[in-house]
Every structure is written in C-alpha cells, then in structure tokens.
Design a protein around this motif. Structure first.
Motif, PDB file in Angstrom:
ATOM      1  N   SER A 103       6.955  16.575  12.005  1.00 39.32           N
ATOM      2  CA  SER A 103       6.064  17.730  12.141  1.00 39.32           C
ATOM      3  C   SER A 103       5.767  18.073  13.598  1.00 39.32           C
ATOM      4  CB  SER A 103       4.751  17.477  11.388  1.00 39.32           C
ATOM      5  OG  SER A 103       4.077  16.348  11.917  1.00 39.32           O
ATOM      6  N   PHE A 104       6.225  17.246  14.540  1.00 41.58           N
ATOM      7  CA  PHE A 104       5.984  17.514  15.956  1.00 41.58           C
ATOM      8  C   PHE A 104       6.866  18.672  16.422  1.00 41.58           C
ATOM      9  CE2 PHE A 104       3.704  13.676  15.731  1.00 41.58           C
ATOM     10  CZ  PHE A 104       2.951  13.537  16.887  1.00 41.58           C
ATOM     11  N   PRO A 105       6.379  19.470  17.366  1.00 37.69           N
ATOM     12  CA  PRO A 105       7.117  20.673  17.776  1.00 37.69           C
ATOM     13  C   PRO A 105       8.353  20.408  18.624  1.00 37.69           C
ATOM     14  CG  PRO A 105       5.127  20.435  19.085  1.00 37.69           C
ATOM     15  CD  PRO A 105       5.059  19.383  18.000  1.00 37.69           C
ATOM     16  N   THR A 106       8.457  19.239  19.242  1.00 33.45           N
ATOM     17  CA  THR A 106       9.606  18.944  20.090  1.00 33.45           C
ATOM     18  C   THR A 106      10.495  17.889  19.451  1.00 33.45           C
ATOM     19  OG1 THR A 106       8.298  17.290  21.306  1.00 33.45           O
ATOM     20  CG2 THR A 106       8.396  19.518  22.218  1.00 33.45           C
ATOM     21  N   ASN A 107      11.787  18.022  19.644  1.00 35.21           N
ATOM     22  CA  ASN A 107      12.755  17.072  19.105  1.00 35.21           C
ATOM     23  C   ASN A 107      13.660  16.570  20.216  1.00 35.21           C
ATOM     24  OD1 ASN A 107      12.175  17.264  16.180  1.00 35.21           O
ATOM     25  ND2 ASN A 107      12.805  19.390  16.444  1.00 35.21           N
ATOM     26  N   ASN A 108      14.067  15.335  20.137  1.00 37.85           N
ATOM     27  CA  ASN A 108      15.027  14.770  21.073  1.00 37.85           C
ATOM     28  C   ASN A 108      15.842  13.714  20.345  1.00 37.85           C
ATOM     29  OD1 ASN A 108      13.389  12.348  21.123  1.00 37.85           O
ATOM     30  ND2 ASN A 108      12.021  13.429  22.527  1.00 37.85           N
ATOM     31  N   GLN A 109      16.586  12.914  21.101  1.00 39.55           N
ATOM     32  CA  GLN A 109      17.507  11.972  20.478  1.00 39.55           C
ATOM     33  C   GLN A 109      16.851  10.672  20.033  1.00 39.55           C
ATOM     34  OE1 GLN A 109      17.140  12.567  23.632  1.00 39.55           O
ATOM     35  NE2 GLN A 109      17.510  10.766  24.920  1.00 39.55           N
ATOM     36  N   TRP A 110      15.555  10.493  20.304  1.00 38.13           N
ATOM     37  CA  TRP A 110      14.911   9.223  19.979  1.00 38.13           C
ATOM     38  C   TRP A 110      14.524   9.138  18.509  1.00 38.13           C
ATOM     39  CZ3 TRP A 110      11.332  10.202  24.673  1.00 38.13           C
ATOM     40  CH2 TRP A 110      12.020   9.862  25.846  1.00 38.13           C
ATOM     41  N   GLU A 111      14.447   7.898  18.036  1.00 36.87           N
ATOM     42  CA  GLU A 111      13.878   7.631  16.722  1.00 36.87           C
ATOM     43  C   GLU A 111      12.444   7.152  16.932  1.00 36.87           C
ATOM     44  OE1 GLU A 111      16.323   4.804  14.733  1.00 36.87           O
ATOM     45  OE2 GLU A 111      17.817   6.290  14.142  1.00 36.87           O
ATOM     46  N   TYR A 112      11.551   7.548  16.018  1.00 34.44           N
ATOM     47  CA  TYR A 112      10.132   7.269  16.195  1.00 34.44           C
ATOM     48  C   TYR A 112       9.543   6.511  15.004  1.00 34.44           C
ATOM     49  CZ  TYR A 112      10.045  10.835  19.915  1.00 34.44           C
ATOM     50  OH  TYR A 112      10.258  11.562  21.058  1.00 34.44           O
ATOM     51  N   VAL A 113       8.461   5.802  15.282  1.00 34.72           N
ATOM     52  CA  VAL A 113       7.515   5.407  14.242  1.00 34.72           C
ATOM     53  C   VAL A 113       6.280   6.263  14.490  1.00 34.72           C
ATOM     54  CG1 VAL A 113       8.377   3.062  13.943  1.00 34.72           C
ATOM     55  CG2 VAL A 113       6.586   3.502  15.633  1.00 34.72           C
ATOM     56  N   SER A 114       5.562   6.596  13.435  1.00 28.08           N
ATOM     57  CA  SER A 114       4.446   7.517  13.607  1.00 28.08           C
ATOM     58  C   SER A 114       3.319   7.198  12.633  1.00 28.08           C
ATOM     59  CB  SER A 114       4.914   8.966  13.422  1.00 28.08           C
ATOM     60  OG  SER A 114       5.717   9.109  12.261  1.00 28.08           O
ATOM     61  N   PHE A 115       2.118   7.604  13.016  1.00 29.43           N
ATOM     62  CA  PHE A 115       0.965   7.425  12.141  1.00 29.43           C
ATOM     63  C   PHE A 115       0.006   8.598  12.278  1.00 29.43           C
ATOM     64  CE2 PHE A 115      -0.606   5.384  16.063  1.00 29.43           C
ATOM     65  CZ  PHE A 115      -1.893   5.894  16.171  1.00 29.43           C
ATOM     66  N   GLY A 116      -0.866   8.725  11.290  1.00 25.58           N
ATOM     67  CA  GLY A 116      -1.901   9.750  11.324  1.00 25.58           C
ATOM     68  C   GLY A 116      -3.237   9.141  10.948  1.00 25.58           C
ATOM     69  N   ARG A 117      -4.310   9.728  11.430  1.00 23.46           N
ATOM     70  CA  ARG A 117      -5.653   9.265  11.091  1.00 23.46           C
ATOM     71  C   ARG A 117      -6.590  10.457  10.994  1.00 23.46           C
ATOM     72  NH1 ARG A 117      -8.086   5.408  15.456  1.00 23.46           N
ATOM     73  NH2 ARG A 117      -9.933   5.722  14.155  1.00 23.46           N
ATOM     74  N   ARG A 118      -7.570  10.347  10.100  1.00 21.83           N
ATOM     75  CA  ARG A 118      -8.570  11.398   9.941  1.00 21.83           C
ATOM     76  C   ARG A 118      -9.552  11.342  11.109  1.00 21.83           C
ATOM     77  NH1 ARG A 118     -11.561  10.359   4.866  1.00 21.83           N
ATOM     78  NH2 ARG A 118     -11.606  12.543   4.313  1.00 21.83           N
TER      79      ARG A 118
END
Length: 203
Positions: A103-118
């Motif tokens: 859902s992030f607006p920028t993309n590149n060649q990296w792989e990510y781990v991600s989290f969300g919090r209220r």
C-alpha cells in the motif's frame, strides 16, 4: 520502528495534529494540516528509520494515505487488502503482515516486512493507523555470525505466517510446527523434536 510509530500518539503535538485533521472543515486548512503531517513523517523517518531504510505512512480514517513524499486517497482500494479488516480489530495492538508494504506509494527492488498499528490513546476512537515497512535485509545481518550458521532465524506473524527467514537450516514446515509448539507451551526457550529454540514476542 515501533518507537517511530508510537511517537504518533505519545507526542502531544502529533496527537493535536491528527485531531486537527478531522476537526477542520476548510479544504485549504486541511491541506495545510496534511503538509505539516508530511513534514512530521519526513522528520520521523530521518531520525528513527533512515539508518535501516525504513518507511512510515499514515492511513487516516477517511481512507487518505499520507506519506513523506505523497498523499493520496486509497479508500476505494482498502477492501482488497486482507490486512485492513484485521487492523481494525480493537483487541489487536499491532499487526504484522507483509501485504501492508504493497500500500506504500513508492516501489523499489527490496523485499519488506511490514506492520500496522492503530493510533489511539486510552479508550478513544482511533485517529488513524501508522503503517511501517522495513527492508528484510536489515533483520538478519547478525546471522552472518558463525554461531548462527547452523541454525535458522525467522520472523513470524501472530497467526504463524512466516514473514521472513534466514539460514535455511530448517524447512518452513518445521518452523510452522515449532511456532504452534511455542504458542501452546508459552516457553521462550526449549527443545522441539531435537531442535533448541529461542523465541520472543514483538508487540
């Protein structure tokens, strides 16, 4: 990265800015608030996330995503994300899901781990959500240490989904079984089928 997202609700100025976003009725003033939030995110990324190339964005209750370099309305896209409904669970403090990175607006060649919090204080309604993503390559740099060469290091979600792993000494099926064992035993160190493990909960 957890510290970066927590500053959104622990710093009074940030909380006031989030509240002001919803209270203002003027479009001009709304965009002025958004510009301040973009600067706030840029400053947070530089001071708390830049050393490991982390990124953070805010997802507001009206479906607007605000990042340091771009703001857009993604309200029409949220229903397609499996993490969106989970993130709204009032009993959930933090949600780890690699899908959040998409859902992030920028993309590149990296792989990510991600989290969300209220973003909420005490029993108030959430003021939005902080989403953070971190390149996977940062998580296991110390796995190059010789003492880790015969093992496997992994990051799993609360549901047991393997978010990232390094070492490859054990197949994913064994890691999933080990996670189930750890969930049942609640022992942070122990043995399972001849394997010694250490575990820690991230929240």
């Amino acid at each position: 990265s957890n510290y970066a997202s927590s500053t959104m609700i622990t710093y009074t100025d940030n909380i006031d800015l989030l509240r002001h976003y919803y209270e203002t009725e003027s479009e001009y003033e709304k965009f002025s608030v958004i510009a301040q939030m973009e600067r706030m995110l840029s400053n947070c990324e530089v001071t708390a996330l830049d050393s490991f190339r982390g990124e953070m964005m805010l997802l507001m209750n009206d479906g607007r995503s605000i990042a340091a370099n771009k703001t857009e309305d993604i309200s029409g896209e949220l229903e397609q994300y499996s993490w969106w409904e989970k993130l709204q669970d009032p009993g959930l403090r933090m949600l780890w899901s690699n899908e959040i990175s998409n859902s992030f607006p920028t993309n590149n060649q990296w792989e990510y781990v991600s989290f969300g919090r209220r973003l909420m204080r005490y029993q108030e309604e959430p003021l939005g959500y902080a989403l953070v993503r971190i390149p996977k390559m940062n998580l296991f740099q110390f796995s190059q240490d010789p003492q880790f060469q015969v093992g496997t290091m992994a990051l799993l979600s609360a549901e047991g989904e393997i978010l990232s792993s390094e070492g490859g000494a054990q197949p994913d099926t064994v890691l999933e079984e080990l996670f189930e064992h750890w969930e049942e035993s609640q022992e942070d160190t122990g043995t399972y089928q001849g394997l010694y493990y250490m575990a820690s909960r991230l929240d």
